[in-house]
Design a protein around this motif. Structure first.
Motif, PDB file in Angstrom:
ATOM      1  N   ALA A 182       0.957  -0.973   0.043  1.00 29.60           N
ATOM      2  CA  ALA A 182       0.121   0.034  -0.003  1.00 29.60           C
ATOM      3  C   ALA A 182       0.843   1.285  -0.043  1.00 29.60           C
ATOM      4  CB  ALA A 182      -0.878  -0.081   1.289  1.00 29.60           C
ATOM      5  N   LYS A 183       1.721   1.317   0.600  1.00 28.96           N
ATOM      6  CA  LYS A 183       2.809   2.202   0.771  1.00 28.96           C
ATOM      7  C   LYS A 183       3.493   2.515  -0.480  1.00 28.96           C
ATOM      8  CE  LYS A 183       6.788   4.173   3.306  1.00 28.96           C
ATOM      9  NZ  LYS A 183       7.721   3.888   4.433  1.00 28.96           N
ATOM     10  N   SER A 184       3.763   1.545  -1.396  1.00 24.29           N
ATOM     11  CA  SER A 184       4.569   1.713  -2.550  1.00 24.29           C
ATOM     12  C   SER A 184       3.614   2.087  -3.641  1.00 24.29           C
ATOM     13  CB  SER A 184       5.343   0.133  -2.890  1.00 24.29           C
ATOM     14  OG  SER A 184       4.134  -0.666  -3.355  1.00 24.29           O
ATOM     15  N   LEU A 185       2.268   1.751  -3.326  1.00 24.76           N
ATOM     16  CA  LEU A 185       1.380   2.496  -4.243  1.00 24.76           C
ATOM     17  C   LEU A 185       0.741   3.570  -4.028  1.00 24.76           C
ATOM     18  CD1 LEU A 185      -0.903  -0.830  -4.705  1.00 24.76           C
ATOM     19  CD2 LEU A 185       0.616   0.218  -6.466  1.00 24.76           C
ATOM     20  N   LYS A 186       1.357   4.295  -2.704  1.00 24.72           N
ATOM     21  CA  LYS A 186       1.191   5.615  -2.043  1.00 24.72           C
ATOM     22  C   LYS A 186      -0.306   5.689  -1.986  1.00 24.72           C
ATOM     23  CE  LYS A 186       5.215   7.700  -4.022  1.00 24.72           C
ATOM     24  NZ  LYS A 186       5.945   7.583  -5.411  1.00 24.72           N
ATOM     25  N   LEU A 187      -0.984   4.740  -1.377  1.00 29.09           N
ATOM     26  CA  LEU A 187      -2.474   4.712  -1.042  1.00 29.09           C
ATOM     27  C   LEU A 187      -2.507   5.348   0.358  1.00 29.09           C
ATOM     28  CD1 LEU A 187      -3.550   1.084  -2.144  1.00 29.09           C
ATOM     29  CD2 LEU A 187      -3.788   3.430  -3.202  1.00 29.09           C
ATOM     30  N   PRO A 188      -3.303   6.511   0.575  1.00 23.87           N
ATOM     31  CA  PRO A 188      -3.799   7.142   1.572  1.00 23.87           C
ATOM     32  C   PRO A 188      -4.194   6.407   2.673  1.00 23.87           C
ATOM     33  CG  PRO A 188      -5.048   8.213   0.185  1.00 23.87           C
ATOM     34  CD  PRO A 188      -4.414   7.013  -0.724  1.00 23.87           C
ATOM     35  N   LEU A 189      -3.325   5.486   3.425  1.00 16.51           N
ATOM     36  CA  LEU A 189      -4.158   4.358   4.391  1.00 16.51           C
ATOM     37  C   LEU A 189      -3.387   4.456   5.714  1.00 16.51           C
ATOM     38  CD1 LEU A 189      -4.827   1.465   1.741  1.00 16.51           C
ATOM     39  CD2 LEU A 189      -6.639   3.323   2.235  1.00 16.51           C
ATOM     40  N   HIS A 190      -4.087   4.317   6.767  1.00 13.22           N
ATOM     41  CA  HIS A 190      -3.708   3.914   8.007  1.00 13.22           C
ATOM     42  C   HIS A 190      -4.270   2.650   8.435  1.00 13.22           C
ATOM     43  CE1 HIS A 190      -2.572   4.941  12.008  1.00 13.22           C
ATOM     44  NE2 HIS A 190      -3.896   4.633  12.390  1.00 13.22           N
ATOM     45  N   PHE A 191      -3.384   2.013   8.929  1.00 11.45           N
ATOM     46  CA  PHE A 191      -3.712   0.647   9.446  1.00 11.45           C
ATOM     47  C   PHE A 191      -3.598   0.381  10.726  1.00 11.45           C
ATOM     48  CE2 PHE A 191      -1.806   0.330   5.219  1.00 11.45           C
ATOM     49  CZ  PHE A 191      -2.808  -0.471   4.437  1.00 11.45           C
ATOM     50  N   VAL A 192      -4.707  -0.360  11.303  1.00 10.19           N
ATOM     51  CA  VAL A 192      -4.978  -0.629  12.714  1.00 10.19           C
ATOM     52  C   VAL A 192      -5.402  -2.127  12.889  1.00 10.19           C
ATOM     53  CG1 VAL A 192      -5.185   1.459  13.545  1.00 10.19           C
ATOM     54  CG2 VAL A 192      -7.247   0.185  12.898  1.00 10.19           C
ATOM     55  N   GLY A 193      -5.088  -2.533  13.839  1.00 12.71           N
ATOM     56  CA  GLY A 193      -5.582  -4.212  14.149  1.00 12.71           C
ATOM     57  C   GLY A 193      -5.313  -4.770  15.452  1.00 12.71           C
ATOM     58  N   PRO A 194      -5.544  -6.076  15.379  1.00 12.52           N
ATOM     59  CA  PRO A 194      -5.286  -6.732  16.948  1.00 12.52           C
ATOM     60  C   PRO A 194      -4.005  -6.431  17.221  1.00 12.52           C
ATOM     61  CG  PRO A 194      -5.576  -8.396  15.240  1.00 12.52           C
ATOM     62  CD  PRO A 194      -5.628  -7.150  14.473  1.00 12.52           C
ATOM     63  N   MET A 195      -3.529  -7.073  18.610  1.00 11.60           N
ATOM     64  CA  MET A 195      -2.317  -6.809  19.064  1.00 11.60           C
ATOM     65  C   MET A 195      -1.633  -8.018  18.450  1.00 11.60           C
ATOM     66  SD  MET A 195       0.222  -6.143  20.962  1.00 11.60           S
ATOM     67  CE  MET A 195      -0.427  -4.948  21.798  1.00 11.60           C
ATOM     68  N   GLU A 196      -0.578  -7.927  17.785  1.00 11.56           N
ATOM     69  CA  GLU A 196       0.160  -8.902  16.951  1.00 11.56           C
ATOM     70  C   GLU A 196       1.349  -9.533  17.785  1.00 11.56           C
ATOM     71  OE1 GLU A 196       1.381  -7.956  12.897  1.00 11.56           O
ATOM     72  OE2 GLU A 196       0.148  -5.816  13.273  1.00 11.56           O
ATOM     73  N   ASN A 197       1.470  -9.106  18.982  1.00 16.53           N
ATOM     74  CA  ASN A 197       2.306  -9.942  19.959  1.00 16.53           C
ATOM     75  C   ASN A 197       1.524 -10.757  20.679  1.00 16.53           C
ATOM     76  OD1 ASN A 197       3.756 -10.598  22.177  1.00 16.53           O
ATOM     77  ND2 ASN A 197       4.944  -8.703  22.271  1.00 16.53           N
ATOM     78  N   HIS A 198       1.610 -12.080  20.384  1.00 15.37           N
ATOM     79  CA  HIS A 198       0.751 -13.149  20.843  1.00 15.37           C
ATOM     80  C   HIS A 198       0.821 -13.544  22.295  1.00 15.37           C
ATOM     81  CE1 HIS A 198      -0.963 -17.376  19.737  1.00 15.37           C
ATOM     82  NE2 HIS A 198      -1.864 -16.635  20.448  1.00 15.37           N
ATOM     83  N   ASP A 199       2.142 -13.385  22.899  1.00 11.62           N
ATOM     84  CA  ASP A 199       2.213 -13.308  24.281  1.00 11.62           C
ATOM     85  C   ASP A 199       1.585 -12.155  24.902  1.00 11.62           C
ATOM     86  OD1 ASP A 199       3.481 -15.974  24.162  1.00 11.62           O
ATOM     87  OD2 ASP A 199       5.439 -15.060  24.291  1.00 11.62           O
ATOM     88  N   ARG A 200       1.718 -11.138  24.538  1.00 14.23           N
ATOM     89  CA  ARG A 200       1.181 -10.006  25.196  1.00 14.23           C
ATOM     90  C   ARG A 200      -0.329  -9.887  25.087  1.00 14.23           C
ATOM     91  NH1 ARG A 200       1.199  -3.852  24.949  1.00 14.23           N
ATOM     92  NH2 ARG A 200       0.735  -3.299  27.250  1.00 14.23           N
ATOM     93  N   SER A 201      -0.989 -10.336  23.973  1.00 12.31           N
ATOM     94  CA  SER A 201      -2.216 -10.789  23.773  1.00 12.31           C
ATOM     95  C   SER A 201      -2.798 -11.589  24.941  1.00 12.31           C
ATOM     96  CB  SER A 201      -2.775 -10.981  22.290  1.00 12.31           C
ATOM     97  OG  SER A 201      -4.120 -11.084  22.331  1.00 12.31           O
ATOM     98  N   ASP A 202      -1.976 -12.631  24.825  1.00 12.04           N
ATOM     99  CA  ASP A 202      -2.698 -13.951  25.841  1.00 12.04           C
ATOM    100  C   ASP A 202      -2.625 -13.545  27.478  1.00 12.04           C
ATOM    101  OD1 ASP A 202      -3.469 -15.419  23.817  1.00 12.04           O
ATOM    102  OD2 ASP A 202      -1.528 -16.672  24.136  1.00 12.04           O
ATOM    103  N   PHE A 203      -1.629 -12.406  27.670  1.00  9.83           N
ATOM    104  CA  PHE A 203      -1.443 -12.150  29.288  1.00  9.83           C
ATOM    105  C   PHE A 203      -1.616 -10.706  29.471  1.00  9.83           C
ATOM    106  CE2 PHE A 203       1.218 -15.848  28.162  1.00  9.83           C
ATOM    107  CZ  PHE A 203       0.889 -16.803  29.502  1.00  9.83           C
ATOM    108  N   ILE A 204      -2.422  -9.955  28.486  1.00  6.94           N
ATOM    109  CA  ILE A 204      -2.819  -8.819  28.713  1.00  6.94           C
ATOM    110  C   ILE A 204      -3.787  -8.553  30.080  1.00  6.94           C
ATOM    111  CG2 ILE A 204      -4.730  -8.499  27.356  1.00  6.94           C
ATOM    112  CD1 ILE A 204      -2.301  -5.893  28.321  1.00  6.94           C
ATOM    113  N   GLY A 205      -4.507  -9.554  30.351  1.00  5.75           N
ATOM    114  CA  GLY A 205      -5.431  -9.316  31.329  1.00  5.75           C
ATOM    115  C   GLY A 205      -4.674  -9.417  32.756  1.00  5.75           C
ATOM    116  N   GLU A 206      -3.807 -10.509  32.620  1.00  2.66           N
ATOM    117  CA  GLU A 206      -2.916 -10.381  33.904  1.00  2.66           C
ATOM    118  C   GLU A 206      -2.057  -9.207  34.254  1.00  2.66           C
ATOM    119  OE1 GLU A 206      -2.856 -14.904  35.462  1.00  2.66           O
ATOM    120  OE2 GLU A 206      -1.185 -14.172  34.152  1.00  2.66           O
TER     121      GLU A 206
END
Length: 148
Positions: A23-47
């Motif tokens: 998307a960057k190489s195509l110069k598309l004006p996009l901002h990306f968000v999503g889930p936590m990609e650090n699996h361990d952090r996602s699994d242990f964020i509650g604690e």
């Protein structure tokens, strides 16, 4: 005009980075968000936030509530949702996120290989667009900005 795109799907491969770079190489004006990609952090964020939980079920419940909160906020603020269904991993979270996007009335692009057509047929029917590759999804996004 910049659009925010929520990238739902498995967190074990680099498909998000591939999509962002293209998307960057195509110069598309996009901002990306999503889930936590650090699996361990996602699994242990509650604690991490609430403290040690009495067992694995409570740990999962605490993490799920916080991860769902993150998803809900970021998805509601997004203009578009892309949900990638890969071949290797179970896709429960992806299906949940795609369903949430549909419920929220968000334009949804599903990326899924041809061999997942049958198990995802109902979800694909509710999506705005279904494609088979990241490149095809990018072409759909690029078309938004095409003035020719």
């Amino acid at each position: 005009m910049e659009l925010t795109v929520y990238l739902a799907g498995e967190i074990h491969s680099n498909w998000r980075e591939e999509l962002k770079e293209k998307a960057k190489s195509l110069k598309l004006p996009l901002h990306f968000v999503g889930p936590m990609e650090n699996h361990d952090r996602s699994d242990f964020i509650g604690e991490e936030i609430l403290g040690e939980q009495p067992n694995a079920i409570f740990r999962d419940e605490a993490a799920s509530r916080i991860n769902n909160f993150r998803t809900q906020i970021l998805m509601q603020k997004s203009d578009i949702v892309i949900a990638l269904f890969g071949e290797k991993y179970k896709q429960w979270n992806t299906a949940m996120d795609a369903s949430a996007a549909i419920t929220l009335g968000k334009p949804l692009i599903i990326i899924r290989p041809e061999n997942l057509h049958h198990p995802l047929k109902e979800l694909s029917n509710k999506a705005t667009v279904t494609v088979e590759t990241v490149n095809q999804a990018l072409k759909v996004l690029a078309y938004i900005f095409d003035e020719k």
